[in-house]
Motif scaffolding. Structure first.
Motif, PDB file in Angstrom:
ATOM      1  N   HIS A 120      47.888  36.625  32.794  1.00 16.38           N
ATOM      2  CA  HIS A 120      46.423  37.689  31.926  1.00 16.38           C
ATOM      3  C   HIS A 120      46.825  39.132  31.076  1.00 16.38           C
ATOM      4  N   LEU A 121      47.822  38.947  30.419  1.00 13.78           N
ATOM      5  CA  LEU A 121      47.909  40.318  30.312  1.00 13.78           C
ATOM      6  C   LEU A 121      47.942  39.871  28.427  1.00 13.78           C
ATOM      7  N   TRP A 249      48.151  45.480  27.936  1.00 16.61           N
ATOM      8  CA  TRP A 249      46.383  45.446  28.376  1.00 16.61           C
ATOM      9  C   TRP A 249      46.024  44.107  29.587  1.00 16.61           C
ATOM     10  N   ASP A 250      44.549  44.600  30.103  1.00 17.66           N
ATOM     11  CA  ASP A 250      44.525  42.802  30.186  1.00 17.66           C
ATOM     12  C   ASP A 250      44.287  42.037  28.780  1.00 17.66           C
ATOM     13  N   THR A 251      43.734  40.783  29.674  1.00 13.14           N
ATOM     14  CA  THR A 251      43.065  39.751  28.221  1.00 13.14           C
ATOM     15  C   THR A 251      42.125  40.048  28.289  1.00 13.14           C
ATOM     16  N   HIS A 255      41.768  47.681  29.105  1.00 13.42           N
ATOM     17  CA  HIS A 255      42.182  48.345  30.337  1.00 13.42           C
ATOM     18  C   HIS A 255      44.181  48.289  29.884  1.00 13.42           C
ATOM     19  N   VAL A 257      46.834  48.400  30.347  1.00 13.01           N
ATOM     20  CA  VAL A 257      47.814  48.518  32.533  1.00 13.01           C
ATOM     21  C   VAL A 257      48.828  48.742  32.270  1.00 13.01           C
ATOM     22  N   THR A 270      53.427  48.256  36.418  1.00 15.44           N
ATOM     23  CA  THR A 270      53.616  47.126  35.657  1.00 15.44           C
ATOM     24  C   THR A 270      54.837  48.169  34.269  1.00 15.44           C
TER      25      THR A 270
END
Ligand code: ADP
Ligand code: MG
Ligand code: MG
Ligand code: MG
Ligand code: MG
Length: 460
Positions: A120-121, A249-251, A255, A257, A270
Motif C-alpha cells: 500500500h505504498l 505516499w499511501d496508494t 497522504h 507517509v 517509515t
C-alpha cells in the motif's frame, strides 16, 4: 488495447494530435536510449506485438543467436515532441519469446513498484538533471561560451542569459507538456545548467528523465551546441549530479507517509526505516547510481575551481547541509508566500534528497535501486542511526566515523554483485546481466593505455 476496439490508443493519439510517426523507445542496461521510428499506419500492430530488435546490438547480456527482442509501447507514457510535433515518443516494455525480459530496466522498476503497491505504498520522486552546454562544432569537448569563466559561476545571471534561447525553449516545452517547470539556473561549473520540474510517481519520473535528456540534447544540437550529462567532463569543475528527492505516499497518493510534524526532522518511522535501508545498501547500489568509469572522479572528494565538488564521498545523512549523501528537507511550517495578497503557509518536508547519482545513471535502475533498498529498510526495520551534522567534506569530528563510498567502478561492481539483498530484490538474472555488461566496460577501460600511464611510467 481493448479487445475489439476500432482504433488503438496510439492510433487515436496520432489522429487527435496530427502525429505521423512514433519513436518506439527503450533504454538498455547502460542507459542508452534506442528506438525505431514507426509510421502511424503500422502503430496498431506494434502496440499489440511490439517492434522487433536484435538485443545484442544494444547493451544487454544477449548474443546474436538470441531471438528477437520485442519493444511493446506503453501508451501511458506517450509524449508528442514539442519541437517536432509530427513525432511522438513512447516508452516500451521488452519481451522475448512472449515473456517479459528480466534485464529490461523499466521492468526492473515496475516490479519494485508492484511490491510497494502490495504494501500500500507509492514512491514519488523528483530528479535534478545537471548538464553542460558544450561547443557543438569541435571534436575536442570544450565549453561553448568563452565568456563563462568565473571562478564561482553558480547562479550567474549574465551567463544564464547568454543561453536564454535554449534554456527558455526547454522551459516552454516543459510547460506545454504539463510537467510544471519552476526554475532554471546556471550551476556551479562553467557551462553547467539545471532545469527543474515537479515530482511525480517514480515510473513517470523515470520516463520523464529519459525524455528530458533526449529533449535537451536534441535542442542543443538545433542551436549548434552539444549538451552533456557526463558525470565529470572537466577534472577541475563540479561534475554533473542527478539528485533525487524521494517521498513515499499511501496508494491514493494523497497522504505522504514520510511526514511526521512532531519529529525533529519532520520524519515518520517509515521515513527513517526507508532511509536506513538506503544507507545500509548504498555501497551495493553505487554501481547503479554511478555507472561509469568517469563517475568516480565526481565522488572522490577532490576540490574544484569553485571550492566544492557538491558530491558526497561518505555514507551519511543530515539536515539541510549539502555535503552528505542524503539531505533531509525539514518541514518549513510557515514558509511565507504571497497569494492573493494573503500570507499562507506551505508545509514542505516529508522527503529526502539522495545526492549520490550522476548524469550517467540509468533512469529506471536509479528509481528501482532506491525503492528496493527503501523497502528492505521497511521490511527489516533498519534505523539509520544518528544524523551526521558536520561538513562531510572534512574529516568527521573526534569519536565519529563514517563509511566511505566505493572509489572505482570495479570496487562498486564487487559490492553490487556480492549483495544478497539486491539479488533477492532485483532478481538474479538482472544482477548477473548488469554485472557482466559492466565488468566488460571496466575491462575495456583497463585495456586502454592512457597518457597518464605513459607520462608516469615511461622513465621507470
Ligand atoms: P535542490 O536544488 O534544493 O536540491 P530542486 O528545487 O532543484 O532542489 O529540486 C527539487 C526536486 O524535488 C523537484 O523535482 C521537486 O518537485 C521535488 N520534490 C519536491 N517535493 C517533493 C516530494 N514531496 N517528494 C518527491 N520530490 C519532491
Ligand atoms: Mg534488419
Ligand atoms: Mg537543484
Ligand atoms: Mg544542482
Ligand atoms: Mg539538489
Amino acid at each position: 488495447m481493448a479487445p475489439g476496439a476500432a482504433t488503438s490508443e496510439l492510433e487515436s493519439f496520432a489522429q487527435a494530435r496530427g502525429v505521423e510517426n512514433f519513436l518506439i523507445s527503450f533504454v538498455d542496461l547502460l542507459g542508452v536510449s534506442r528506438a525505431k521510428l514507426v509510421p502511424k499506419s503500422a502503430i496498431r500492430e506494434m502496440e499489440i506485438k511490439g517492434a522487433g530488435f536484435a538485443g545484442y546490438a544494444a547493451h544487454f547480456d544477449m548474443s546474436p543467436a538470441d531471438p528477437d527482442l520485442f519493444a511493446v509501447p506503453d501508451p501511458r507514457s506517450v509524449i508528442q515532441l514539442p519541437w517536432k510535433p509530427a513525432v511522438a515518443w513512447v516508452a516500451s516494455d521488452l519481451y522475448m519469446n512472449g515473456k517479459p525480459v528480466q534485464q529490461d530496466p523499466r521492468r526492473v522498476l515496475r516490479t519494485q513498484v508492484e511490491i510497494a503497491e502490495s504494501k500500500h505504498l507509492r514512491m514519488k520522486t523528483g530528479v535534478e538533471c545537471e548538464f553542460f552546454i558544450l561547443s557543438g562544432s569541435s571534436d575536442v569537448h570544450q565549453l561553448s561560451d568563452r565568456l563563462d569563466k568565473a571562478e564561482k559561476p553558480g547562479y550567474e545571471q549574465i551567463a544564464l542569459m547568454r543561453r536564454y534561447d535554449l534554456i527558455s525553449e526547454v522551459l516552454h516545452y516543459l510547460e506545454v507538456l504539463g510537467w510544471k517547470p519552476y526554475q532554471a539556473d546556471h550551476e556551479d561549473a562553467n557551462g553547467q545548467f539545471e532545469i527543474n520540474w515537479e515530482y511525480d510517481d517514480c515510473i513517470a519520473t523515470a520516463d520523464k528523465h529519459v525524455f528530458f535528456k533526449f529533449m535537451v540534447k536534441s535542442l542543443a544540437e538545433k542551436y549548434g551546441l552539444k549538451a552533456t550529462f557526463m558525470p565529470k567532463p572537466f577534472v577541475n569543475q563540479t561534475g554533473n549530479g542527478t539528485h533525487c528527492h524521494v517521498s513515499v505516499w499511501d496508494t491514493s497518493g494523497e497522504h505522504n507517509v514520510f511526514l511526521d510534524k512532531q519529529d525533529k526532522l519532520g520524519l515518520s518511522t517509515t521515513a527513517y526505516e526507508f532511509l536506513g535501508g538506503v544507507l545500509q545498501n548504498t555501497k551495493s547500489i553505487t554501481a547503479i547510481l554511478n555507472p561509469t568509469v568517469n563517475s568516480y572522479k565526481r565522488i572522490d572528494g577532490s576540490t574544484t575551481l569553485s571550492g566544492s565538488s557538491w558530491a558526497p564521498c561518505s555514507i551519511a545523512y543530515t539536515g539541510n547541509n549539502r555535503t552528505h549523501l542524503i539531505r533531509y528537507k525539514r518541514p518549513e511550517n510557515f514558509r511565507r508566500c504571497r497569494l492573493n495578497k494573503l500570507l499562507c503557509s506551505i508545509p514542505d518536508g516529508g522527503r529526502f534528497e539522495l545526492r549520490l547519482a550522476d548524469g550517467a545513471v540509468n533512469p529506471y535502475l536509479f528509481q528501482a535501486a532506491i525503492l528496493a533498498c527503501g523497502l528492505h529498510g521497511l521490511d527489516h526495520h533498519v534505523h539509520p542511526g544518528p544524523s551526521a551534522d558536520w561538513n562531510g567534506h572534512l574529516p568527521p569530528p573526534e569519536g565519529k566515523a563514517v563509511q566511505i563510498l566505493p572509489t572505482s567502478l570495479a570496487e562498486a561492481l564487487k559490492e553490487f554483485s556480492a549483495s544478497a539483498t539486491l539479488r533477492k530484490a532485483l532478481g538474479e538474472e538482472f544482477v548477473t546481466s548488469y554485472s557482466k555488461i559492466q565488468t566488460e566496460r571496466w575491462r575495456s577501460f583497463t585495456q586502454h593505455l592512457s597518457k597518464w600511464e605513459i607520462d608516469n611510467t615511461i622513465d621507470c
